[in-house]
Design a protein around this motif. Structure first.
Motif, PDB file in Angstrom:
ATOM      1  N   ALA A 225       0.694  -1.309   0.226  1.00  0.00           N
ATOM      2  CA  ALA A 225       0.109   0.079  -0.009  1.00  0.00           C
ATOM      3  C   ALA A 225       0.861   1.195  -0.068  1.00  0.00           C
ATOM      4  O   ALA A 225       0.576   2.210  -0.725  1.00  0.00           O
ATOM      5  N   PHE A 226       2.032   1.206   0.645  1.00  0.00           N
ATOM      6  CA  PHE A 226       2.976   2.255   0.715  1.00  0.00           C
ATOM      7  C   PHE A 226       3.659   2.589  -0.582  1.00  0.00           C
ATOM      8  O   PHE A 226       3.699   3.630  -1.089  1.00  0.00           O
ATOM      9  N   ILE A 227       4.104   1.469  -1.139  1.00  0.00           N
ATOM     10  CA  ILE A 227       4.721   1.299  -2.412  1.00  0.00           C
ATOM     11  C   ILE A 227       3.948   1.956  -3.410  1.00  0.00           C
ATOM     12  O   ILE A 227       4.204   2.685  -4.271  1.00  0.00           O
ATOM     13  N   ALA A 228       2.518   1.434  -3.474  1.00  0.00           N
ATOM     14  CA  ALA A 228       1.642   2.161  -4.303  1.00  0.00           C
ATOM     15  C   ALA A 228       1.555   3.681  -4.312  1.00  0.00           C
ATOM     16  O   ALA A 228       1.772   4.160  -5.266  1.00  0.00           O
ATOM     17  N   GLU A 229       1.508   4.082  -3.052  1.00  0.00           N
ATOM     18  CA  GLU A 229       1.658   5.585  -2.964  1.00  0.00           C
ATOM     19  C   GLU A 229       2.794   6.107  -3.609  1.00  0.00           C
ATOM     20  O   GLU A 229       2.734   7.172  -4.365  1.00  0.00           O
ATOM     21  N   VAL A 230       4.034   5.524  -3.447  1.00  0.00           N
ATOM     22  CA  VAL A 230       5.235   5.875  -3.981  1.00  0.00           C
ATOM     23  C   VAL A 230       5.229   6.040  -5.384  1.00  0.00           C
ATOM     24  O   VAL A 230       5.487   7.147  -6.266  1.00  0.00           O
ATOM     25  N   VAL A 231       4.691   4.848  -5.973  1.00  0.00           N
ATOM     26  CA  VAL A 231       4.611   4.696  -7.461  1.00  0.00           C
ATOM     27  C   VAL A 231       3.716   5.704  -8.057  1.00  0.00           C
ATOM     28  O   VAL A 231       3.879   6.263  -9.151  1.00  0.00           O
ATOM     29  N   ARG A 232       2.536   6.047  -7.167  1.00  0.00           N
ATOM     30  CA  ARG A 232       1.403   6.775  -7.716  1.00  0.00           C
ATOM     31  C   ARG A 232       2.223   8.306  -7.857  1.00  0.00           C
ATOM     32  O   ARG A 232       1.835   8.983  -9.000  1.00  0.00           O
ATOM     33  N   GLY A 233       2.777   8.778  -6.809  1.00  0.00           N
ATOM     34  CA  GLY A 233       3.465   9.879  -6.820  1.00  0.00           C
ATOM     35  C   GLY A 233       4.314  10.163  -7.997  1.00  0.00           C
ATOM     36  O   GLY A 233       4.499  11.313  -8.597  1.00  0.00           O
ATOM     37  N   GLY A 234       5.128   9.056  -8.351  1.00  0.00           N
ATOM     38  CA  GLY A 234       6.124   9.088  -9.244  1.00  0.00           C
ATOM     39  C   GLY A 234       5.515   9.150 -10.516  1.00  0.00           C
ATOM     40  O   GLY A 234       5.709  10.058 -11.488  1.00  0.00           O
ATOM     41  N   ILE A 235       4.355   8.409 -10.748  1.00  0.00           N
ATOM     42  CA  ILE A 235       3.831   8.516 -12.364  1.00  0.00           C
ATOM     43  C   ILE A 235       2.935  10.085 -12.329  1.00  0.00           C
ATOM     44  O   ILE A 235       3.040  10.696 -13.173  1.00  0.00           O
ATOM     45  N   ALA A 236       2.515  10.482 -11.423  1.00  0.00           N
ATOM     46  CA  ALA A 236       2.072  11.826 -11.191  1.00  0.00           C
ATOM     47  C   ALA A 236       2.935  12.620 -11.696  1.00  0.00           C
ATOM     48  O   ALA A 236       2.521  13.737 -12.036  1.00  0.00           O
ATOM     49  N   ALA A 237       4.050  12.660 -11.396  1.00  0.00           N
ATOM     50  CA  ALA A 237       5.121  13.594 -11.585  1.00  0.00           C
ATOM     51  C   ALA A 237       5.636  13.507 -13.114  1.00  0.00           C
ATOM     52  O   ALA A 237       6.247  14.552 -13.335  1.00  0.00           O
ATOM     53  N   ARG A 267      12.892   7.643 -11.650  1.00  0.00           N
ATOM     54  CA  ARG A 267      14.015   8.847 -10.762  1.00  0.00           C
ATOM     55  C   ARG A 267      13.026   9.226  -9.667  1.00  0.00           C
ATOM     56  O   ARG A 267      13.734   9.693  -8.642  1.00  0.00           O
ATOM     57  N   VAL A 268      11.672   9.546  -9.679  1.00  0.00           N
ATOM     58  CA  VAL A 268      11.252   9.900  -8.589  1.00  0.00           C
ATOM     59  C   VAL A 268      10.757   8.894  -7.326  1.00  0.00           C
ATOM     60  O   VAL A 268      10.667   8.907  -6.357  1.00  0.00           O
ATOM     61  N   ILE A 269      10.525   7.583  -8.243  1.00  0.00           N
ATOM     62  CA  ILE A 269      10.071   6.271  -7.297  1.00  0.00           C
ATOM     63  C   ILE A 269      11.076   5.978  -6.521  1.00  0.00           C
ATOM     64  O   ILE A 269      11.170   5.334  -5.216  1.00  0.00           O
ATOM     65  N   VAL A 270      12.340   5.735  -6.955  1.00  0.00           N
ATOM     66  CA  VAL A 270      13.605   5.114  -6.378  1.00  0.00           C
ATOM     67  C   VAL A 270      13.952   5.754  -5.024  1.00  0.00           C
ATOM     68  O   VAL A 270      13.782   4.849  -3.943  1.00  0.00           O
ATOM     69  N   PRO A 271      14.110   6.950  -4.720  1.00  0.00           N
ATOM     70  CA  PRO A 271      14.236   7.478  -3.360  1.00  0.00           C
ATOM     71  C   PRO A 271      13.342   6.948  -2.464  1.00  0.00           C
ATOM     72  O   PRO A 271      13.511   6.681  -1.327  1.00  0.00           O
ATOM     73  N   GLY A 272      11.902   7.197  -2.928  1.00  0.00           N
ATOM     74  CA  GLY A 272      10.862   6.732  -2.017  1.00  0.00           C
ATOM     75  C   GLY A 272      10.810   5.381  -1.716  1.00  0.00           C
ATOM     76  O   GLY A 272      10.591   4.917  -0.609  1.00  0.00           O
ATOM     77  N   LEU A 273      11.246   4.386  -2.842  1.00  0.00           N
ATOM     78  CA  LEU A 273      11.192   3.010  -2.355  1.00  0.00           C
ATOM     79  C   LEU A 273      12.169   2.810  -1.256  1.00  0.00           C
ATOM     80  O   LEU A 273      12.020   1.723  -0.410  1.00  0.00           O
ATOM     81  N   ASN A 274      13.631   3.482  -1.098  1.00  0.00           N
ATOM     82  CA  ASN A 274      14.601   3.298  -0.374  1.00  0.00           C
ATOM     83  C   ASN A 274      13.877   3.397   1.119  1.00  0.00           C
ATOM     84  O   ASN A 274      14.274   2.487   1.776  1.00  0.00           O
TER      85      ASN A 274
END
Lengths: 343, 403
Positions: A225-237, A267-274
């Motif tokens: 669920a948290f990763i989904a939010e990170v991915v969503r933020g990345g795609i939205a960017a 490039r937005v997703i990877v730092p969030g994934l960390n």
């Protein structure tokens, strides 16, 4: 909030003979930093010295001064499920190592599983289908607002321990999920073997305990669920024009995401994934609540048996810190790879 | 009607694949919903929640002392009512004279329904039900009084009113703990929702100043402060909370002189506070990074001292930016209190474990966990909603509009 007027601040303080302001020495800008740092440093030092002195005095009184010899003594407890062969007569260090291997196993499989599911969920929140979008939203909101520990005990006590055994177990091709564990097909002595029912007991080349399965399910459900939010933020960017350009080239929704949008979103997703991966590694320590013997669980038993509080806590903290640093290191490497290289 | 159909068609059946997905999802939702209803209304035995509702609320707090908690709840209701009313009556040009906007009316009706329905559903005795009605009525009455007469109060009184909240918190501690003439209640008898809220509120209140100080330290130009803060923050963030709680329970006794170590409940509260401070510091740091350097320089050139410039220029802007992530940290702190059950404290989850160990309620896991999940979900979602409302109110554009 009354602001000091500029006039009053320039005329504050007596003026020196050369027109210089005379500032008391404790407000001198050359002295002040040292004064502040000295004060803070001294108080921290005093507190630390006080704690350490107590620690040494109390440990000496209890006869528990720092020593690592106990690591070689026989553990005397058993670990239900290990990759390393371990029995009760083996030393403590081997038990702790077996616990660490179990932790790593959960973390690694959890990382893979939650990344896959989280990415799919993140992609689904950009679907053209309103129902799918809404369901993804509901899933994320439900999972994020319920404590992980509660979810883990729910999966274990309510879902996995209620599974049937024997013939009634859940069966898919190559996979059997029963109360006695999770059975997977794999290579055995006679080539590819699926799970088989022998005298009412399932047998298969790969068997995971139901505790492991429950822990993994809970961790993946939570982290995804948290990763989904990170991915969503990345795609939205990613700029909207990229979607429009790709679809005007005739790419389908999935092709657009897969070949145009996701590579740029990375490039937005990877730092969030960390961050999410590190929390997953730390959250795996909740295994103790569902009876899976990970590092923390072995350490707790070890402490109860030996009373070596300081050494056990140091080992635990050091190991988790090292695990976090390792994940950060790998993710930083990945981050360098996915950044857009400009000319 | 026609546009609605068209929109539905566009959203759900735009293509064949879309239609298929919709049908499969509808089937899944239908099956899941039906299965849940069959369980909730048929198989589930809710007696376990009904019989233990007091245990879940208060733990083993002695019955003859429970009037103190009722008093505290009533005081909290009054404070909530006054705060709510004062906030609403606060003059805002875009909403003059609207004392009961639509949201407030909805909230009031929901509260009344909750007060009527929940005690009834839990099968509480008539006297207890009456008390809950009284408390709800008290809240709504003070909401009305504060909204009606609050603006007419003398300005000095209005400015002193917020001081009542910390005083109420201290008074609440006294009521729970005993002292000042009240017989003490040992912290080992605290439990349930009360302990959960106590630990969470204690940690939230104290981690805030600590976190701000750490964030300022991390951005300081003084190397000792900077490296000290970095070391602390990264050390705490590198360790799982359970190992820190474990450290608190097992090592604090060694670190302090004999007999000085606090009771288990307070040890856990302090560990939670120190843990949350590190995460909060990171949230505040991102807020500080969002404030342009010129703000500090401008404030300094106006003659403000460094602490003054931070307190009245930089921090207000930074905290506004950091608000969503700070509330996110508070929400996870509230969720993290469940870990206290692993070190043997009787907060909500710990209470649940003892209830399910009772042979009379063996195997009633699903009902208990479901109830706790709903409870936590409501608390966390409410915090999130509140944060979003506050964000809207603190939005600079909205502030500029209202003058």
């Amino acid at each position: 909030m009354p602001l000091p007027s500029p006039q009053s601040s320039t005329s504050a303080g007596p003026a020196g003979p050369a027109g210089q302001e005379l500032v008391p020495w404790w407000r001198d800008r050359r002295v002040l930093p040292w004064l502040v740092q000295g004060g803070v440093g001294l108080s921290v030092l005093v507190v630390v010295a006080f704690l350490l002195a107590n620690l040494i005095r109390n440990l000496t009184a209890a006869g528990l001064l720092l020593s690592w010899n106990w690591l070689g003594q026989p553990a005397g407890f058993d670990i239900a499920e290990t990759l390393l062969p371990f029995q009760a007569s083996d030393p403590y260090w081997r038990g702790l190592l077996a616990g660490l291997v179990n932790t790593l196993r959960v973390v690694l499989t959890g990382l893979v599983g939650s990344t896959l599911i989280g990415t799919l969920l993140g992609m689904a929140s950009f679907s053209g289908n309103g129902l799918l979008r809404g369901l993804t939203r509901v899933y994320v909101e439900v999972v994020r607002n319920i404590p992980l520990l509660l979810q883990l005990v729910f999966w274990y006590f309510v879902v996995f321990l209620a599974l049937p055994n024997g013939r009634a177990a859940l069966q898919l091709p190559g996979v059997v999920l029963a109360k006695s564990g999770l059975y997977l097909a794999g290579f055995g002595a006679a080539g590819w073997i699926g799970p088989q029912l022998v005298n009412g007991v399932w047998q298969a080349p790969l068997r995971f305990s139901v505790e492991f399965a429950a822990l993994l399910t809970g961790l993946i459900a939570y982290s995804s669920a948290f990763i989904a939010e990170v991915v969503r933020g990345g795609i939205a960017a990613v700029a909207k024009g990229q979607w429009e350009a790709a679809s005007s080239l005739g790419l389908s929704w999935f092709q657009t995401l897969r070949q145009v949008v996701l590579p740029q979103a990375l490039r937005v997703i990877v730092p969030g994934l960390n961050t999410q991966y590190i929390s997953l590694a730390k959250n795996s320590s909740l295994a103790v609540a569902v009876g899976f013997t990970d590092l923390y669980s072995v350490a707790e038993t070890t402490l109860n048996q030996t009373g070596r509080a300081v050494e056990v806590v140091l080992l635990l903290l050091g190991t988790y810190l090292a695990l976090d640093l390792l994940i950060s290191l790998l993710m930083n490497g990945l981050n360098r790879l996915v950044q857009i290289r400009e000319r | 009607m026609d546009t609605l159909l068209r929109r539905l068609r566009h959203e759900l059946f735009a293509s064949k694949v879309d239609g298929l997905i919709t049908l499969v999802l509808l089937g899944l939702i239908g099956a899941g919903g039906a299965g849940f209803l069959r369980w909730a209304l048929g198989q589930a035995q809710w007696a376990v929640v009904r019989a233990n509702s007091t245990l879940f609320a208060l733990g083993r707090y002695p019955i003859e002392q429970q009037w103190r908690l009722w008093l505290l709840t009533a005081l909290l209701a009054v404070a909530t009512g006054i705060t709510w009313g004062m906030l609403r009556s606060h003059p805002r040009p875009d909403r003059v004279g609207v004392l009961w906007p639509r949201n407030d009316r909805i909230a009031a009706v929901l509260l009344a329904l909750l007060a009527l329905g929940l005690p009834l559903a839990l099968g509480l005795s008539g006297a207890v039900q009456l008390r809950w009605w009284g408390i709800t009525a008290l809240l709504l009455l003070w909401r009305w009084l504060a909204g009606r007469f609050g603006p007419g109060l003398p300005p000095l009184l209005k400015r002193l009113l917020p001081l009542g909240l910390p005083l109420l918190y201290l008074l609440g501690m006294v009521l729970i703990h005993g002292g000042l003439g009240l017989s003490p209640v040992s912290s080992s008898e605290w439990g349930g929702l009360m302990l959960t809220l106590l630990e969470a509120s204690f940690a939230i209140l104290l981690c805030f100043p600590l976190g701000v100080l750490l964030a300022l330290g991390r951005r300081s130009e003084l190397p000792l402060l900077r490296w000290g803060s970095v070391l602390y923050i990264e050390f705490i963030r590198g360790a799982p909370l359970i190992t820190l709680l474990f450290l608190g329970q097992n090592m604090l006794g060694f670190l302090l002189p004999g007999g000085m170590a606090p009771e288990r409940v307070w040890r856990a509260a302090w560990v939670l506070t120190l843990f949350a401070a590190a995460y909060l510091a990171e949230a505040v740091r991102s807020g500080l990074a969002a404030v342009p350097r010129g703000q500090l320089e401008a404030a300094r050139s106006l003659g403000m001292s460094l602490p003054q410039a931070f307190a009245s220029v930089v921090l207000p802007q930074a905290l506004r930016v950091a608000l969503p992530s700070m509330v996110g940290q508070f929400i996870s702190l509230l969720q993290d209190t469940t870990l206290l059950s692993l070190i043997g404290l009787m907060e909500l989850l710990g209470t649940a474990r003892t209830v399910m160990a009772n042979p009379a309620f063996l195997g009633r896991n699903a009902e208990v966990y479901f109830t706790l999940a709903v409870l936590f979900w409501c608390c966390c979602a409410a915090l999130g909603l509140g944060s979003r409302a506050l964000e809207r109110r603190l939005d600079p554009a909205a502030l500029a509009r209202s003058g």
